[in-house]
Design a protein around this motif. Structure first.
Motif, PDB file in Angstrom:
ATOM      1  N   MET A 261       0.849  -1.215   0.000  1.00 26.08           N
ATOM      2  CA  MET A 261       0.000   0.000   0.000  1.00 26.08           C
ATOM      3  C   MET A 261       0.874   1.252   0.000  1.00 26.08           C
ATOM      4  SD  MET A 261      -3.251   1.119   2.152  1.00 26.08           S
ATOM      5  CE  MET A 261      -4.033  -0.105   1.179  1.00 26.08           C
ATOM      6  N   PRO A 262       0.567   2.178  -0.870  1.00 24.10           N
ATOM      7  CA  PRO A 262       1.366   3.415  -0.882  1.00 24.10           C
ATOM      8  C   PRO A 262       1.165   4.176   0.426  1.00 24.10           C
ATOM      9  CG  PRO A 262      -0.601   3.647  -2.231  1.00 24.10           C
ATOM     10  CD  PRO A 262      -0.564   2.227  -1.778  1.00 24.10           C
ATOM     11  N   ASP A 263       2.162   4.953   0.815  1.00 24.72           N
ATOM     12  CA  ASP A 263       1.995   5.663   2.077  1.00 24.72           C
ATOM     13  C   ASP A 263       1.670   7.141   1.874  1.00 24.72           C
ATOM     14  OD1 ASP A 263       4.411   6.229   1.060  1.00 24.72           O
ATOM     15  OD2 ASP A 263       5.590   5.619   2.816  1.00 24.72           O
ATOM     16  N   THR A 264       1.307   7.515   0.645  1.00 24.79           N
ATOM     17  CA  THR A 264       0.855   8.890   0.413  1.00 24.79           C
ATOM     18  C   THR A 264      -0.333   8.879  -0.543  1.00 24.79           C
ATOM     19  OG1 THR A 264       2.350   9.091  -1.442  1.00 24.79           O
ATOM     20  CG2 THR A 264       3.141   9.978   0.660  1.00 24.79           C
ATOM     21  N   PHE A 265      -0.991  10.006  -0.647  1.00 27.96           N
ATOM     22  CA  PHE A 265      -2.052  10.156  -1.650  1.00 27.96           C
ATOM     23  C   PHE A 265      -1.957  11.550  -2.260  1.00 27.96           C
ATOM     24  CE2 PHE A 265      -3.827  11.030   2.564  1.00 27.96           C
ATOM     25  CZ  PHE A 265      -4.346  12.298   2.397  1.00 27.96           C
ATOM     26  N   GLN A 266      -2.553  11.658  -3.435  1.00 20.55           N
ATOM     27  CA  GLN A 266      -2.593  12.952  -4.121  1.00 20.55           C
ATOM     28  C   GLN A 266      -3.654  13.823  -3.468  1.00 20.55           C
ATOM     29  OE1 GLN A 266      -1.029  14.320  -6.783  1.00 20.55           O
ATOM     30  NE2 GLN A 266       0.422  12.602  -6.768  1.00 20.55           N
ATOM     31  N   LEU A 267      -3.355  15.099  -3.319  1.00 18.13           N
ATOM     32  CA  LEU A 267      -4.334  15.996  -2.719  1.00 18.13           C
ATOM     33  C   LEU A 267      -4.533  17.202  -3.622  1.00 18.13           C
ATOM     34  CD1 LEU A 267      -6.034  17.062  -0.322  1.00 18.13           C
ATOM     35  CD2 LEU A 267      -3.938  18.051   0.564  1.00 18.13           C
ATOM     36  N   GLU A 268      -5.790  17.505  -3.875  1.00 20.31           N
ATOM     37  CA  GLU A 268      -6.096  18.700  -4.661  1.00 20.31           C
ATOM     38  C   GLU A 268      -7.164  19.486  -3.941  1.00 20.31           C
ATOM     39  OE1 GLU A 268      -7.122  18.704  -8.875  1.00 20.31           O
ATOM     40  OE2 GLU A 268      -5.690  17.056  -9.121  1.00 20.31           O
TER      41      GLU A 268
END
Lengths: 136, 366
Positions: free
Chosen positions: A1-8
């Protein structure tokens, strides 16, 4: 699982934030939500409040007033009517707005639109709060 | 025949005028560029809002599955007796036929709705002045908002409107917004939308139209009358009247844009495509609030963003129109200087010739 996400974070006037975040908090209409990467898909209204997100050990804060958020496992998008970074907040204006709203609420005038004054007060308080978190 | 000095003076004045129109053209071009950027920056939000609303329509059963009737009042069509028309013009003139064309389209719209009551909200000083002259009867409680009020939007109380108020005439001005276009903020559009929605849901008005100059790029603009309420279909503008640029106007606009260095490309579509995915991913969302509640909260915002968009585009169109008009004025001034210079040289030559004749004939007479 990635440990970041994109935020907009998008307002009618511009794209305020396009960043990567490791965790964030959203002032949902039914209370604050903590978001971590891999969150289940979710849609919620955003109330007046403070958004904060962490990115490389650095916490960013924004004051938002009414919005709408879509959370996907690797992506969070927030539509906000206003979203301001601490450095963009006009503290004097917020203080004045707060005073005005408080006066309206105290005046006991029956013609006062309480809901409106109340939300104005909330917005002003959030702005002031976020402004103090500059550079933390 | 005028003497050389007079003509020279005239030329100097035209040169000065040309300098002014040239500067004004460049200023408009710069403002146009900024206005275009703002309109572009507003697109993702509008697109996202539209796409999430569309996906909510099916989930929240906004349309009755049996009858197909919409369940939200802002979507329901009803008998049209009282109309609200929002007229968006500029605050300033010297923009060619920009304001006139909008007002003409507005007048034509009013003519097509004779027999019905029409309330008018005028945005922009030029439109307000025209409409005031044409419909001088104004109800007493016209909401007059100036830039000053708008500096403290939080404190401004919405004006209470009494529904029993007497109409001043079949067509009346109910609101004026002057000086808001130069510093346009979303809150202004959303305040207007809020008040319009309030009047609409109280039954004071049955439909809302917006006359404005749509602006996609310098060459893709048209004058439209758009129906804002009731919302016919989310994500599609309900255009009632539209007027494209004439071939000549388009050529002039292209020339002006080229000489001022303004791009004419349409906006990038990929941004739109990305934004259109918002809130409509093929997954089961957890809805923190029931979909119908979300829909009800979002729909008024949709109206607000539509008005905001119209205003942004109108501002861009105004600058484009001014740029084109000033380009034409600069060219005209150049032509005038040329013909005046020619006339001046002729006069001077004629004077010299006359003097020579006088000398020669004087010498011959001796």
């Amino acid at each position: 699982m990635p440990d970041t996400f994109q935020l907009e974070i998008v307002t009618p006037e511009k794209l305020v934030v396009k960043d990567v975040a490791g965790e964030m908090q959203i002032p949902g209409k039914n209370g604050y939500l903590g978001i971590l990467p891999g969150h289940a898909p979710l849609i919620t209204e955003v109330a007046v409040g403070e958004i904060s997100y962490r990115n490389n050990g650095y916490t960013h804060h924004l004051a938002v007033a009414w919005g709408f958020a879509e959370v996907l496992p690797d992506n969070v998008t927030i539509l906000a009517e206003t979203a301001e970074r601490p450095e963009d907040i006009d503290v004097q204006r917020a203080e004045k707005a707060k005073e005005r709203a408080e006066q309206l609420l105290k005046s006991g005038n029956t013609e006062t639109d309480y809901a409106r004054a109340n939300s104005a007060l909330q917005r002003a308080q959030t702005r002031l709060q976020v402004a103090t978190e500059k550079g933390k | 025949m005028a003497n050389v000095l007079d003509i020279r003076r005239r030329i100097r004045s035209v040169i000065n005028t040309r300098q002014i129109t040239k500067a004004m053209k460049m200023v408009s071009a710069a403002k146009l560029r900024r206005a275009q950027e703002r309109a572009l920056a507003a697109r993702p939000y509008a697109q996202m809002l539209t796409s999430v609303l569309k996906s909510l329509v099916s989930r929240a059963e906004i349309y009755d599955p049996q009858t197909g009737e919409p369940r939200h009042p802002l979507l329901a069509q009803r008998q049209e007796n009282n109309i609200l028309l929002i007229v968006v013009t500029g605050d300033k003139g010297l923009a060619g036929a920009f304001n006139t064309n909008i007002l003409k389209a507005g007048t034509r719209f009013l003519d097509s709705k004779t027999g019905k009551n029409v309330d008018i909200e005028a945005i922009g000083r030029k439109g307000r002045d025209f409409l005031r002259r044409r419909f001088p009867l104004v109800p007493k409680d016209v909401e007059q908002r100036t830039a000053e009020d708008l500096q403290h939007p939080e404190a401004a109380q919405p004006h209470e409107r009494s529904r029993s108020r007497e109409r001043a005439g079949a067509v009346q001005i109910v609101g004026e917004h002057v000086g808001v276009l130069s510093k346009l903020e979303f809150s202004q559009a959303s305040d207007l939308a809020e008040s319009v929605i309030k009047r609409y849901s109280e039954g004071e008005i049955d439909s809302v139209y917006l006359v404005h100059n749509e602006f996609k790029s310098v060459i893709a603009q048209r004058l439209v009358v758009e129906q804002i309420l009731p919302i016919e279909q989310i994500g599609a503008a309900a255009v009632r009247q539209a007027e494209e640029l004439s071939q000549k106007e388009r050529e002039q606009a292209i020339k002006a844009a080229q000489s001022a260095g303004v791009g004419m490309r349409r906006t990038d579509r990929s941004v739109d495509a990305e934004a259109a995915r918002f809130g409509s991913a093929p997954v089961d969302y957890i809805y923190e609030q029931p979909p119908s509640e979300l829909f009800n909260a979002l729909l008024p915002k949709y109206v607000g963003i539509q008005i905001f968009h119209a205003l942004l585009e109108s501002v861009a169109a105004e600058h484009a129109a001014r740029m084109t008009a000033m380009e034409a004025a600069t060219n005209n001034a150049t032509d005038m200087i040329d013909s005046l210079t020619l006339a001046m040289n002729r006069v001077r030559q004629a004077k010299i010739t006359k003097e020579i004749i006088e000398i020669v004939s004087g010498a011959a007479a001796q």
